[in-house]
Design a protein around this motif. Structure first.
Motif, PDB file in Angstrom:
ATOM      1  N   THR A 273       0.845  -1.191   0.000  1.00 47.50           N
ATOM      2  CA  THR A 273       0.000   0.000   0.000  1.00 47.50           C
ATOM      3  C   THR A 273       0.887   1.251   0.000  1.00 47.50           C
ATOM      4  OG1 THR A 273      -1.687  -1.188   1.269  1.00 47.50           O
ATOM      5  CG2 THR A 273      -1.885   1.214   1.145  1.00 47.50           C
ATOM      6  N   PRO A 274       0.796   2.081  -1.055  1.00 46.88           N
ATOM      7  CA  PRO A 274      -0.007   1.861  -2.252  1.00 46.88           C
ATOM      8  C   PRO A 274       0.704   0.930  -3.227  1.00 46.88           C
ATOM      9  CG  PRO A 274       1.165   3.926  -2.450  1.00 46.88           C
ATOM     10  CD  PRO A 274       1.494   3.395  -1.078  1.00 46.88           C
ATOM     11  N   VAL A 275      -0.053   0.442  -4.204  1.00 46.44           N
ATOM     12  CA  VAL A 275       0.531  -0.343  -5.291  1.00 46.44           C
ATOM     13  C   VAL A 275       1.447   0.568  -6.100  1.00 46.44           C
ATOM     14  CG1 VAL A 275      -0.014  -1.554  -7.438  1.00 46.44           C
ATOM     15  CG2 VAL A 275      -1.410  -1.926  -5.397  1.00 46.44           C
ATOM     16  N   TYR A 276       2.603   0.066  -6.515  1.00 47.78           N
ATOM     17  CA  TYR A 276       3.491   0.913  -7.322  1.00 47.78           C
ATOM     18  C   TYR A 276       4.059   0.131  -8.496  1.00 47.78           C
ATOM     19  CZ  TYR A 276       7.390  -1.264  -4.710  1.00 47.78           C
ATOM     20  OH  TYR A 276       8.275  -2.156  -4.152  1.00 47.78           O
ATOM     21  N   GLN A 277       4.461   0.885  -9.505  1.00 48.59           N
ATOM     22  CA  GLN A 277       4.935   0.318 -10.763  1.00 48.59           C
ATOM     23  C   GLN A 277       6.412  -0.047 -10.675  1.00 48.59           C
ATOM     24  OE1 GLN A 277       2.911  -0.133 -13.411  1.00 48.59           O
ATOM     25  NE2 GLN A 277       4.520  -1.084 -14.617  1.00 48.59           N
ATOM     26  N   THR A 278       6.781  -1.154 -11.319  1.00 51.35           N
ATOM     27  CA  THR A 278       8.190  -1.543 -11.424  1.00 51.35           C
ATOM     28  C   THR A 278       8.391  -2.198 -12.776  1.00 51.35           C
ATOM     29  OG1 THR A 278       9.999  -2.705 -10.331  1.00 51.35           O
ATOM     30  CG2 THR A 278       7.855  -3.809 -10.345  1.00 51.35           C
ATOM     31  N   ASP A 279       9.465  -2.953 -12.928  1.00 53.07           N
ATOM     32  CA  ASP A 279       9.763  -3.634 -14.183  1.00 53.07           C
ATOM     33  C   ASP A 279      10.177  -5.062 -13.864  1.00 53.07           C
ATOM     34  OD1 ASP A 279      10.698  -4.571 -16.596  1.00 53.07           O
ATOM     35  OD2 ASP A 279      11.690  -2.697 -17.150  1.00 53.07           O
ATOM     36  N   ALA A 280       9.421  -6.030 -14.340  1.00 53.66           N
ATOM     37  CA  ALA A 280       9.707  -7.435 -14.050  1.00 53.66           C
ATOM     38  C   ALA A 280      11.003  -7.903 -14.689  1.00 53.66           C
ATOM     39  CB  ALA A 280       8.556  -8.317 -14.536  1.00 53.66           C
ATOM     40  N   ASN A 281      11.516  -7.163 -15.653  1.00 51.68           N
ATOM     41  CA  ASN A 281      12.724  -7.586 -16.367  1.00 51.68           C
ATOM     42  C   ASN A 281      14.013  -7.106 -15.708  1.00 51.68           C
ATOM     43  OD1 ASN A 281      11.169  -8.837 -18.314  1.00 51.68           O
ATOM     44  ND2 ASN A 281      11.046  -7.005 -19.580  1.00 51.68           N
ATOM     45  N   LEU A 282      13.921  -6.390 -14.598  1.00 44.52           N
ATOM     46  CA  LEU A 282      15.129  -5.920 -13.941  1.00 44.52           C
ATOM     47  C   LEU A 282      15.984  -7.115 -13.499  1.00 44.52           C
ATOM     48  CD1 LEU A 282      13.705  -3.018 -11.742  1.00 44.52           C
ATOM     49  CD2 LEU A 282      14.986  -2.819 -13.868  1.00 44.52           C
ATOM     50  N   SER A 283      17.286  -7.064 -13.804  1.00 49.79           N
ATOM     51  CA  SER A 283      18.168  -8.192 -13.509  1.00 49.79           C
ATOM     52  C   SER A 283      18.438  -8.365 -12.024  1.00 49.79           C
ATOM     53  CB  SER A 283      19.501  -8.011 -14.248  1.00 49.79           C
ATOM     54  OG  SER A 283      20.138  -6.803 -13.849  1.00 49.79           O
ATOM     55  N   THR A 284      18.037  -7.377 -11.217  1.00 48.94           N
ATOM     56  CA  THR A 284      18.259  -7.469  -9.776  1.00 48.94           C
ATOM     57  C   THR A 284      17.203  -8.330  -9.083  1.00 48.94           C
ATOM     58  OG1 THR A 284      17.080  -5.368  -9.555  1.00 48.94           O
ATOM     59  CG2 THR A 284      19.493  -5.284  -9.594  1.00 48.94           C
ATOM     60  N   TRP A 285      16.244  -8.848  -9.859  1.00 49.14           N
ATOM     61  CA  TRP A 285      15.202  -9.706  -9.286  1.00 49.14           C
ATOM     62  C   TRP A 285      15.133 -11.025 -10.049  1.00 49.14           C
ATOM     63  CZ3 TRP A 285      12.253  -8.580  -4.978  1.00 49.14           C
ATOM     64  CH2 TRP A 285      12.377  -7.274  -4.478  1.00 49.14           C
ATOM     65  N   LYS A 286      14.869 -12.080  -9.323  1.00 50.66           N
ATOM     66  CA  LYS A 286      14.753 -13.415  -9.911  1.00 50.66           C
ATOM     67  C   LYS A 286      13.333 -13.932  -9.714  1.00 50.66           C
ATOM     68  CE  LYS A 286      16.584 -18.136  -9.510  1.00 50.66           C
ATOM     69  NZ  LYS A 286      17.531 -19.020  -8.783  1.00 50.66           N
ATOM     70  N   THR A 287      12.711 -14.382 -10.803  1.00 55.11           N
ATOM     71  CA  THR A 287      11.354 -14.914 -10.725  1.00 55.11           C
ATOM     72  C   THR A 287      11.390 -16.367 -10.255  1.00 55.11           C
ATOM     73  OG1 THR A 287      10.551 -13.450 -12.484  1.00 55.11           O
ATOM     74  CG2 THR A 287       9.266 -15.443 -12.034  1.00 55.11           C
ATOM     75  N   LEU A 288      10.681 -16.646  -9.175  1.00 51.50           N
ATOM     76  CA  LEU A 288      10.663 -17.984  -8.581  1.00 51.50           C
ATOM     77  C   LEU A 288       9.404 -18.769  -8.948  1.00 51.50           C
ATOM     78  CD1 LEU A 288      11.858 -17.099  -4.950  1.00 51.50           C
ATOM     79  CD2 LEU A 288      13.258 -17.773  -6.913  1.00 51.50           C
ATOM     80  N   ARG A 289       8.317 -18.053  -9.210  1.00 52.98           N
ATOM     81  CA  ARG A 289       7.047 -18.727  -9.420  1.00 52.98           C
ATOM     82  C   ARG A 289       6.130 -17.822 -10.237  1.00 52.98           C
ATOM     83  NH1 ARG A 289       3.988 -20.876  -3.998  1.00 52.98           N
ATOM     84  NH2 ARG A 289       1.861 -21.158  -4.793  1.00 52.98           N
TER      85      ARG A 289
END
Length: 340
Positions: A273-289
């Motif tokens: 809260t609040p919801v905010y925009q980001t970028d799923a393609n950022l290399s600093t994050w790893k998608t687990l599921r």
């Protein structure tokens, strides 16, 4: 369709340079800004093309810009054989904040010109806009709808405005033929400008957020053209979108519509809260599921930081424990899976 096009490749701009151009008051190559003459529209369809922000500024880019403009016109002629192609030159080779102001002026001035056309002229007018030019097209059509006026068609390429903007629905009403929206999920430029800076999911990167009538709103996505290092920024190039438009219009049958269904209202534990925009393609994050376009990610920098993103790359839940974020993801899947 046989691939026979030459792609004009711009000089690579590092992300920091792009951000600098967004915020700085830089000046450079100035383009003619007289409004296009549309008085000659008759029974022949006229395609009015409005380009977006010219981020490459300065005399050293003049030849590259001219080559890209020639390529845009060539592709428009291929997509609309026999039509009259009108290229809109406007003051777009300026800083991003100033370009947005100039776009607002273009909406007013060009919109007035189109409103003053005869009904039979507007009925043969196709408006095609790329990036900020897509926003211009949508706003012009929205204003036409308020007056009960229509053009033949509106086409939005990588449109630089929020995907739930009210002007989109009104723009659909001002198009005699169904509008066409082409978007690219890996359009890094839109993600930076409207996503990370404007905190708004852009139509040109995510597609529709509202359930528009599928018979009036045709939508197609552009697959990534570049995937290495910072090449995702180049996925915003106009020629890629125009190539897809040509393929769509050249097909014997229109491809299947990719309009998104309405999103369910989701309530999550550990909601942001609040919801905010980001970028799923950022290399600093790893998608687990993943589940139906939603992603659970783990920070590569802060090991115990987790987040859940919706399909529009908005952060919807965060937690510092795996058990907590797993609880949110399990709840999400249960809610999205209801009724199946």
């Amino acid at each position: 369709m046989t691939e026979k096009r030459r792609i004009v490749k711009a000089s690579s701009l590092p992300v920091l340079s792009v951000l600098f151009l967004l915020l700085a008051g830089c000046t450079g190559l100035q383009m003619p800004s007289a409004l296009p003459n549309l008085s000659g529209i008759s029974t022949t369809p006229t395609v009015l093309y409005i380009p977006g922000w010219q981020s490459q500024q300065g005399p050293e880019y003049e030849e590259m810009v001219q080559e890209r403009q020639a390529e845009e016109i060539r592709l428009l002629n291929e997509a609309y054989p026999g039509a009259n192609i009108v290229y809109t030159f406007w003051d777009n080779a300026v800083s991003w904040p100033k370009c947005v102001k100039n776009a607002d002026k273009l909406i007013r001035d060009l919109g007035k010109t189109i409103r003053n056309l005869k009904p039979e002229q507007r009925a043969n007018l196709i408006l095609v806009g790329h990036s900020l030019g897509g926003k211009v097209v949508i706003h012009i059509l929205s204003d036409l709808d308020k007056k009960g006026l229509k053009v033949k068609q509106g086409v939005f390429l990588a449109a630089a405005l929020p995907d739930d903007a009210p002007e989109i629905g009104r723009a659909i009403n001002a198009s005699l033929d169904p509008v066409i929206n082409i978007y690219c999920p890996t359009d890094g430029t839109l993600r930076i400008i409207l996503g990370l800076i404007g905190n708004a999911p852009p139509l040109g990167a995510y597609g529709n957020a509202i359930a528009y009538p599928p018979e009036r709103f045709y939508q197609y996505h552009v697959a990534p053209h570049f995937t290495g290092n910072w090449d995702w920024i180049h996925n915003h190039w106009s020629v890629h979108y125009l190539e897809i438009l040509d393929r769509i219009l050249s097909a014997k049958v229109m491809p299947p519509n990719e309009i998104h269904p309405p999103e369910k209202k989701i309530v999550l534990p550990h909601a942001t809260t609040p919801v905010y925009q980001t970028d799923a393609n950022l290399s600093t994050w790893k998608t687990l599921r993943t589940y139906k376009g939603w992603r659970l990610q783990n920070s590569r920098v802060i090991r115990f930081h987790y987040r859940i993103l919706d399909r529009r790359d908005r952060v919807r839940a965060e937690a510092w424990k795996w058990t907590s974020i797993k609880e949110s993801m399990d709840s999400l899947e249960a809610q999205l899976g209801q009724g199946e």
